[in-house]
Design an enzyme around this catalytic site. Structure first.
Site, mmCIF file in Angstrom:
data_model
loop_
_atom_site.group_PDB
_atom_site.id
_atom_site.type_symbol
_atom_site.label_atom_id
_atom_site.label_comp_id
_atom_site.label_asym_id
_atom_site.label_seq_id
_atom_site.Cartn_x
_atom_site.Cartn_y
_atom_site.Cartn_z
ATOM 1 N N LYS A 16 -4.930 2.045 3.430
ATOM 2 C CA LYS A 16 -5.772 1.903 1.807
ATOM 3 C C LYS A 16 -6.643 3.245 1.707
ATOM 4 O O LYS A 16 -6.717 3.490 0.515
ATOM 5 C CB LYS A 16 -6.611 0.703 2.428
ATOM 6 N N LYS A 27 0.748 -1.227 -0.021
ATOM 7 C CA LYS A 27 0.030 -0.055 0.009
ATOM 8 C C LYS A 27 0.756 1.273 0.018
ATOM 9 O O LYS A 27 0.323 2.163 -0.387
ATOM 10 C CB LYS A 27 -0.934 -0.015 1.230
ATOM 11 N N GLU A 51 -3.061 -3.340 -7.810
ATOM 12 C CA GLU A 51 -4.588 -3.803 -7.570
ATOM 13 C C GLU A 51 -4.444 -4.476 -6.020
ATOM 14 O O GLU A 51 -5.381 -4.216 -5.482
ATOM 15 C CB GLU A 51 -4.984 -4.918 -8.501
ATOM 16 N N ASP A 102 -3.389 0.038 8.668
ATOM 17 C CA ASP A 102 -3.535 -0.195 7.371
ATOM 18 C C ASP A 102 -4.954 0.163 6.919
ATOM 19 O O ASP A 102 -4.968 0.394 5.633
ATOM 20 C CB ASP A 102 -3.797 -1.832 7.598
HETATM 21 N N1 LIG Z 1 -0.752 -10.901 3.574
HETATM 22 C C1 LIG Z 1 -1.913 -10.482 2.948
HETATM 23 O O1 LIG Z 1 -2.862 -11.027 2.880
HETATM 24 C C2 LIG Z 1 -1.789 -9.218 2.262
HETATM 25 C C3 LIG Z 1 -2.629 -8.442 1.583
HETATM 26 C C4 LIG Z 1 -2.783 -7.411 0.738
HETATM 27 C C5 LIG Z 1 -1.535 -6.774 0.713
HETATM 28 N N2 LIG Z 1 -0.275 -7.168 1.505
HETATM 29 C C6 LIG Z 1 0.863 -6.573 1.257
HETATM 30 O O2 LIG Z 1 1.793 -7.182 0.668
HETATM 31 C C7 LIG Z 1 3.095 -7.079 1.164
HETATM 32 C C8 LIG Z 1 3.695 -8.323 1.653
HETATM 33 O O3 LIG Z 1 2.986 -9.191 2.613
HETATM 34 P P1 LIG Z 1 3.448 -10.359 3.179
HETATM 35 O O4 LIG Z 1 2.335 -10.878 3.867
HETATM 36 O O5 LIG Z 1 3.845 -11.286 1.981
HETATM 37 O O6 LIG Z 1 4.618 -9.948 4.088
HETATM 38 P P2 LIG Z 1 5.831 -10.779 4.708
HETATM 39 O O7 LIG Z 1 5.465 -12.400 4.807
HETATM 40 O O8 LIG Z 1 6.105 -9.996 5.971
HETATM 41 O O9 LIG Z 1 6.895 -10.626 3.676
HETATM 42 C C9 LIG Z 1 7.743 -9.491 3.416
HETATM 43 C C10 LIG Z 1 8.892 -9.836 2.554
HETATM 44 O O10 LIG Z 1 9.438 -8.490 2.367
HETATM 45 C C11 LIG Z 1 10.996 -8.817 2.513
HETATM 46 N N3 LIG Z 1 11.694 -7.426 2.794
HETATM 47 C C12 LIG Z 1 11.370 -6.987 3.711
HETATM 48 N N4 LIG Z 1 12.027 -5.580 3.794
HETATM 49 C C13 LIG Z 1 12.944 -5.741 2.668
HETATM 50 C C14 LIG Z 1 13.815 -5.150 2.020
HETATM 51 N N5 LIG Z 1 14.328 -3.706 2.688
HETATM 52 N N6 LIG Z 1 14.463 -5.376 0.851
HETATM 53 C C15 LIG Z 1 14.033 -6.588 0.275
HETATM 54 N N7 LIG Z 1 12.989 -7.435 0.885
HETATM 55 C C16 LIG Z 1 12.483 -7.048 2.067
HETATM 56 C C17 LIG Z 1 10.936 -9.998 3.784
HETATM 57 O O11 LIG Z 1 12.289 -10.531 3.645
HETATM 58 P P3 LIG Z 1 12.496 -11.445 4.843
HETATM 59 O O12 LIG Z 1 11.500 -12.647 5.074
HETATM 60 O O13 LIG Z 1 14.153 -12.018 4.442
HETATM 61 O O14 LIG Z 1 12.813 -10.405 6.127
HETATM 62 C C18 LIG Z 1 9.974 -10.903 3.116
HETATM 63 O O15 LIG Z 1 10.346 -11.591 1.950
HETATM 64 C C19 LIG Z 1 2.925 -6.122 2.294
HETATM 65 O O16 LIG Z 1 3.076 -4.834 1.940
HETATM 66 C C20 LIG Z 1 1.415 -6.321 2.555
HETATM 67 O O17 LIG Z 1 1.021 -4.984 3.290
HETATM 68 C C21 LIG Z 1 -0.547 -8.583 2.414
#
Ligand SMILES: NC(=O)c1ccc[n+]([C@@H]2O[C@H](COP(=O)([O-])OP(=O)(O)OC[C@H]3O[C@@H](n4cnc5c(N)ncnc54)[C@H](OP(=O)(O)O)[C@@H]3O)[C@@H](O)[C@H]2O)c1
Length: 363
Positions: free
Chosen positions: A244, A145, A169, A240
């Site tokens: 949004k 976001k 999206e 959050d």
């Molecule tokens: N989960 C959902 O249902 C959902 C829904 C809509 C939107 N989103 C959005 O999608 C994004 C990802 O969500 P997620 O649930 O996948 O989060 P997550 O499981 O915490 O994964 C985040 C990833 O980003 C990496 N990362 C963090 N800082 C970084 C940096 N400076 N450089 C490179 N990589 C970095 C982390 O690496 P490490 O693991 O090695 O630390 C990890 O691979 C977020 O912005 C979230 O708000 C999530």
């Protein structure tokens, strides 16, 4: 048929589900949209970095990370021509190096898929990743976001100037189309405002408390499912939803808001007993996001409200979300998400790739 070279920045819950979905839908993408996707790089914060211009086995990379391994085990820097940092690069360096190498082979086909964690104070490092990608002639799709919530107007201008795609999206309501739907299907309609329930975690917690369950238990379930933000106070305190709301207001209403400009309160004052009291009186508590344009000003608010039980937003249970767009021509248009989650967010990235592909010439 064209081949898109994907550079994944962030490889957590969403990134890993995305590469598996991409694999599951590869044949359909080829057949119906004449596009193939090849993952040429993955960059994480603590799980290493992998690069291979010939294409990485992204499913194997996902399993490797889930088993606690480092991506450096499958890094193939010799596949990259020219200058390459021997040490694992930071996000912007990773993007720049990969773009230089990928463009040398086929120009304008690299896409940065940004799924790092949301930073609510400034939208970084995602904004730097998006900016670097656009300045490096790469397209961007993101589920984060931050970029649209903090810097939409600037990044949109940059993307247009560079002739590159910038899609997000997945930033709001997972894979349910909002931004792409408005852009593609509501020409010459003026949006005057919106209201919605846009945070699944808090809606799930409110539903659980209405059913007599505990706040902590419901939050733990959302964390276990990978739905709650990495820092769950971002959900519970309304951040959050505020991010949004800012993203929606910036894109749909032409605002220049940040999440800090949204008048925000979370669930702190709402005990289970109080939520059940409201329900017993035939009303429902919901964390509602609202924004409205009045002349040149856009105001936005996020907070718990007591809604009439017949209100569309009051009927949403558990992870369900809805957004009501207020328009001049069509009146109110409601978009309802009955089921959400990781696969839907991963799908948002996939649908953005197809939206991007439609703008590219047939090769
Ligand atoms: N989960 C959902 O249902 C959902 C829904 C809509 C939107 N989103 C959005 O999608 C994004 C990802 O969500 P997620 O649930 O996948 O989060 P997550 O499981 O915490 O994964 C985040 C990833 O980003 C990496 N990362 C963090 N800082 C970084 C940096 N400076 N450089 C490179 N990589 C970095 C982390 O690496 P490490 O693991 O090695 O630390 C990890 O691979 C977020 O912005 C979230 O708000 C999530």
């Amino acid at each position: 048929m064209i081949t898109l070279d994907l550079a994944l920045v962030g490889f957590g819950h969403v990134g890993r589900r995305f590469v598996r979905l991409l694999d599951e839908r590869a044949e359909q993408l080829r057949r119906e949209h004449s596009v193939e996707c090849r993952v040429i790089g993955i960059c994480t914060r603590r799980h290493g970095t992998a690069r291979n211009l010939a294409g990485l086995d992204a499913r194997a990379a996902a399993s490797l990370v889930e088993e606690g391994g480092s991506l450096s085990a499958i890094d193939a820097p010799d596949s990259m021509p020219g200058r390459l940092a021997a040490v694992p690069p930071d996000g912007p360096t990773f993007i720049r190096d990969l773009a230089t190498a990928a463009h040398a082979r086929q120009h304008g086909r690299m896409v940065v898929v940004e799924t790092t964690v949301l930073d609510i104070t400034a939208g970084q490092p995602a904004i730097a990743h998006v900016k670097t990608a656009l300045e490096s002639d790469a397209h961007v799709v993101t589920a984060n976001k931050g970029p649209a919530a903090f810097a939409y107007q600037e990044l949109d201008l940059l993307a247009r100037g560079a002739g590159r795609g910038f899609y997000f999206e997945g930033a709001v309501m997972d894979g349910i189309p909002i931004f792409n739907l408005v852009r593609e299907t509501l020409p010459a309609v003026k949006l005057t405002g919106f209201r919605g329930v846009v945070n699944s975690t808090t809606n799930y917690i409110i539903s659980a408390m209405e059913d007599g369950r505990e706040f902590d238990e419901a939050l733990a379930e959302m964390q276990a499912a990978g739905i709650a933000e990495a820092d769950p106070s971002l959900d519970v305190d309304g951040w959050d939803a505020a991010a949004k709301t800012a993203a929606l207001a910036n894109v749909l209403l032409g605002a220049r808001l940040t999440p800090q400009d949204v008048d925000r309160t979370g669930l702190a004052d709402w005990s289970g007993a109080r939520i059940r009291e409201v329900a017993a009186a035939g009303r429902r508590v919901k964390l509602v996001a609202r924004a409205r344009r009045e002349g040149a000003t856009v105001s936005a608010v996020v907070g718990a409200e007591e809604l009439d039980a017949a209100d569309l937003l009051a009927t949403l249970r558990e992870q369900q979300n809805a957004l009501v767009l207020e328009t001049d021509v069509l009146g109110d248009v409601a978009i309802v998400q009955l089921g959400g989650g990781l696969t839907q967010t991963a799908y948002a990235l996939l649908s953005d790739l197809v939206a991007l592909r439609r703008t590219l010439p047939f090769a």
